[in-house]
Design a protein around this motif. Structure first.
Motif, PDB file in Angstrom:
ATOM      1  N   GLU A  47       0.829  -1.204   0.000  1.00 41.29           N
ATOM      2  CA  GLU A  47       0.000   0.000   0.000  1.00 41.29           C
ATOM      3  C   GLU A  47       0.868   1.261   0.000  1.00 41.29           C
ATOM      4  N   ALA A  48       1.956   1.247   0.769  1.00 39.23           N
ATOM      5  CA  ALA A  48       2.852   2.405   0.814  1.00 39.23           C
ATOM      6  C   ALA A  48       3.512   2.637  -0.543  1.00 39.23           C
ATOM      7  N   ILE A  49       3.913   1.558  -1.196  1.00 39.83           N
ATOM      8  CA  ILE A  49       4.520   1.686  -2.528  1.00 39.83           C
ATOM      9  C   ILE A  49       3.499   2.234  -3.505  1.00 39.83           C
ATOM     10  N   GLN A  50       2.274   1.727  -3.437  1.00 39.16           N
ATOM     11  CA  GLN A  50       1.218   2.215  -4.321  1.00 39.16           C
ATOM     12  C   GLN A  50       0.951   3.691  -4.074  1.00 39.16           C
ATOM     13  N   ASP A  51       0.963   4.101  -2.815  1.00 38.46           N
ATOM     14  CA  ASP A  51       0.781   5.519  -2.494  1.00 38.46           C
ATOM     15  C   ASP A  51       1.910   6.360  -3.082  1.00 38.46           C
ATOM     16  N   ASP A  52       3.138   5.845  -2.984  1.00 41.95           N
ATOM     17  CA  ASP A  52       4.279   6.566  -3.559  1.00 41.95           C
ATOM     18  C   ASP A  52       4.150   6.687  -5.075  1.00 41.95           C
ATOM     19  N   ILE A  53       3.709   5.628  -5.705  1.00 38.42           N
ATOM     20  CA  ILE A  53       3.553   5.656  -7.165  1.00 38.42           C
ATOM     21  C   ILE A  53       2.477   6.675  -7.560  1.00 38.42           C
ATOM     22  N   ASN A  54       1.391   6.723  -6.815  1.00 38.31           N
ATOM     23  CA  ASN A  54       0.281   7.614  -7.144  1.00 38.31           C
ATOM     24  C   ASN A  54       0.486   9.045  -6.657  1.00 38.31           C
ATOM     25  N   SER A  55       1.469   9.241  -5.817  1.00 42.83           N
ATOM     26  CA  SER A  55       1.697  10.556  -5.236  1.00 42.83           C
ATOM     27  C   SER A  55       2.364  11.496  -6.231  1.00 42.83           C
ATOM     28  N   SER A  56       1.904  12.733  -6.232  1.00 47.13           N
ATOM     29  CA  SER A  56       2.545  13.722  -7.099  1.00 47.13           C
ATOM     30  C   SER A  56       3.715  14.387  -6.381  1.00 47.13           C
ATOM     31  N   GLU A  96      11.914   1.803 -10.219  1.00 48.01           N
ATOM     32  CA  GLU A  96      12.294   1.154  -8.951  1.00 48.01           C
ATOM     33  C   GLU A  96      11.057   0.870  -8.097  1.00 48.01           C
ATOM     34  N   LEU A  97      10.140   1.833  -8.049  1.00 51.13           N
ATOM     35  CA  LEU A  97       8.914   1.621  -7.278  1.00 51.13           C
ATOM     36  C   LEU A  97       8.089   0.471  -7.858  1.00 51.13           C
ATOM     37  N   GLU A  98       7.973   0.433  -9.172  1.00 52.21           N
ATOM     38  CA  GLU A  98       7.216  -0.642  -9.816  1.00 52.21           C
ATOM     39  C   GLU A  98       7.880  -2.000  -9.581  1.00 52.21           C
ATOM     40  N   GLN A  99       9.217  -2.039  -9.615  1.00 55.37           N
ATOM     41  CA  GLN A  99       9.927  -3.295  -9.355  1.00 55.37           C
ATOM     42  C   GLN A  99       9.743  -3.718  -7.904  1.00 55.37           C
ATOM     43  N   SER A 100       9.791  -2.758  -7.008  1.00 55.58           N
ATOM     44  CA  SER A 100       9.573  -3.050  -5.590  1.00 55.58           C
ATOM     45  C   SER A 100       8.152  -3.571  -5.367  1.00 55.58           C
ATOM     46  N   TYR A 101       7.190  -3.006  -6.076  1.00 56.33           N
ATOM     47  CA  TYR A 101       5.796  -3.449  -5.994  1.00 56.33           C
ATOM     48  C   TYR A 101       5.681  -4.904  -6.440  1.00 56.33           C
ATOM     49  N   LYS A 102       6.300  -5.229  -7.576  1.00 57.06           N
ATOM     50  CA  LYS A 102       6.258  -6.612  -8.091  1.00 57.06           C
ATOM     51  C   LYS A 102       6.924  -7.573  -7.119  1.00 57.06           C
ATOM     52  N   GLU A 105       4.633  -8.151  -4.216  1.00 56.99           N
ATOM     53  CA  GLU A 105       3.542  -9.054  -4.608  1.00 56.99           C
ATOM     54  C   GLU A 105       4.016 -10.498  -4.616  1.00 56.99           C
ATOM     55  N   ASN A 106       5.221 -10.753  -5.137  1.00 57.45           N
ATOM     56  CA  ASN A 106       5.772 -12.111  -5.158  1.00 57.45           C
ATOM     57  C   ASN A 106       6.004 -12.638  -3.749  1.00 57.45           C
ATOM     58  N   GLU A 107       6.489 -11.775  -2.851  1.00 62.48           N
ATOM     59  CA  GLU A 107       6.680 -12.186  -1.455  1.00 62.48           C
ATOM     60  C   GLU A 107       5.340 -12.543  -0.817  1.00 62.48           C
ATOM     61  N   ILE A 108       4.303 -11.785  -1.138  1.00 60.05           N
ATOM     62  CA  ILE A 108       2.966 -12.068  -0.606  1.00 60.05           C
ATOM     63  C   ILE A 108       2.491 -13.440  -1.082  1.00 60.05           C
ATOM     64  N   LEU A 109       2.677 -13.725  -2.368  1.00 55.78           N
ATOM     65  CA  LEU A 109       2.269 -15.032  -2.904  1.00 55.78           C
ATOM     66  C   LEU A 109       3.030 -16.168  -2.232  1.00 55.78           C
ATOM     67  N   ARG A 110       4.344 -15.994  -2.051  1.00 60.19           N
ATOM     68  CA  ARG A 110       5.137 -17.039  -1.391  1.00 60.19           C
ATOM     69  C   ARG A 110       4.691 -17.234   0.052  1.00 60.19           C
ATOM     70  N   THR A 111       4.419 -16.140   0.740  1.00 61.82           N
ATOM     71  CA  THR A 111       3.990 -16.226   2.142  1.00 61.82           C
ATOM     72  C   THR A 111       2.632 -16.913   2.253  1.00 61.82           C
ATOM     73  N   LYS A 112       1.707 -16.564   1.361  1.00 61.13           N
ATOM     74  CA  LYS A 112       0.392 -17.231   1.364  1.00 61.13           C
ATOM     75  C   LYS A 112       0.548 -18.731   1.099  1.00 61.13           C
ATOM     76  N   GLY A 113       1.432 -19.088   0.183  1.00 61.45           N
ATOM     77  CA  GLY A 113       1.688 -20.500  -0.113  1.00 61.45           C
ATOM     78  C   GLY A 113       2.234 -21.224   1.101  1.00 61.45           C
ATOM     79  N   LEU A 114       3.146 -20.582   1.815  1.00 62.62           N
ATOM     80  CA  LEU A 114       3.722 -21.182   3.022  1.00 62.62           C
ATOM     81  C   LEU A 114       2.642 -21.365   4.089  1.00 62.62           C
ATOM     82  N   ILE A 115       1.801 -20.370   4.262  1.00 58.36           N
ATOM     83  CA  ILE A 115       0.711 -20.480   5.248  1.00 58.36           C
ATOM     84  C   ILE A 115      -0.216 -21.626   4.882  1.00 58.36           C
TER      85      ILE A 115
END
Length: 185
Positions: A47-56, A96-102, A105-115
């Motif tokens: 969410e913070a990364i998305q806010d940074d991307i959308n922030s002017s 960099e922000l877009e790469q950090s976002y991706k 997202e990948n970390e979230i998918l891996r964490t959900k898989g582990l759970i």
């Protein structure tokens, strides 16, 4: 398992195996809690990364010695607009922000898989423990989750250590019975 005098006793090997399964169950439950907290932090980061991307408002220190560019007299071959240092720097930051976002997202998918894997590994034992009495669950929680000694458990529930030991053996026997019953069906 031995049949003796009409009562069912479990061998030391089976008792040891049940203890391992219960210990693993409680370790998995703790790992699930940790991973869920991690997931919350990852979502907050996303969410913070998305806010940074959308922030002017860029929160970045640009070099102060960059000269201004007047586009009035600039002739560019190919018909495109010229790109200044500032524009290139802004594009780099957004990449960099877009790469950090991706990556997040990948970390979230891996964490959900582990759970999911931890929950699947705990499923049978979770079911067996749900079939026990509240007192039995409480004693197991104290023993394996809170890692209390028999003496500490005995003090907490106002019983003797021998009684707690016997109750634990009864719990192990109940779990073996449940495992045997549900594996047959």
């Amino acid at each position: 398992m031995k049949q003796g005098g009409g009562s069912l006793e479990i061998s030391d090997l089976v008792t040891c195996q049940i203890k391992k399964e219960i210990r693993r169950y409680y370790q998995n439950k703790k790992a699930i809690e940790v991973q869920k907290k991690r997931l919350e932090k990852l979502y907050a980061r996303l969410e913070a990364i998305q806010d940074d991307i959308n922030s002017s408002n860029m929160r970045h220190n640009f070099k102060a010695d960059v000269p201004g560019v007047s586009y009035d007299r600039v002739i560019v071959s190919g018909g495109g607009l010229p790109t200044s240092f500032m524009e290139k720097e802004i594009e780099r930051i957004y990449r960099e922000l877009e790469q950090s976002y991706k990556n997040t997202e990948n970390e979230i998918l891996r964490t959900k898989g582990l759970i999911r894997k931890l929950e699947e590994d705990s499923g049978d034992m979770d079911f067996y423990l749900s079939m026990l009495s509240e007192e039995s669950k409480s004693i197991l929680d104290m023993k394996y989750k809170e890692k209390k000694s028999l003496y500490q458990i005995a003090q907490a529930v106002c019983m003797s250590e021998a009684t707690i030991s016997r109750v634990l053996k009864d719990i192990f026997m109940d779990i073996v019975r449940l495992e045997n019953y549900y594996k047959k069906t």
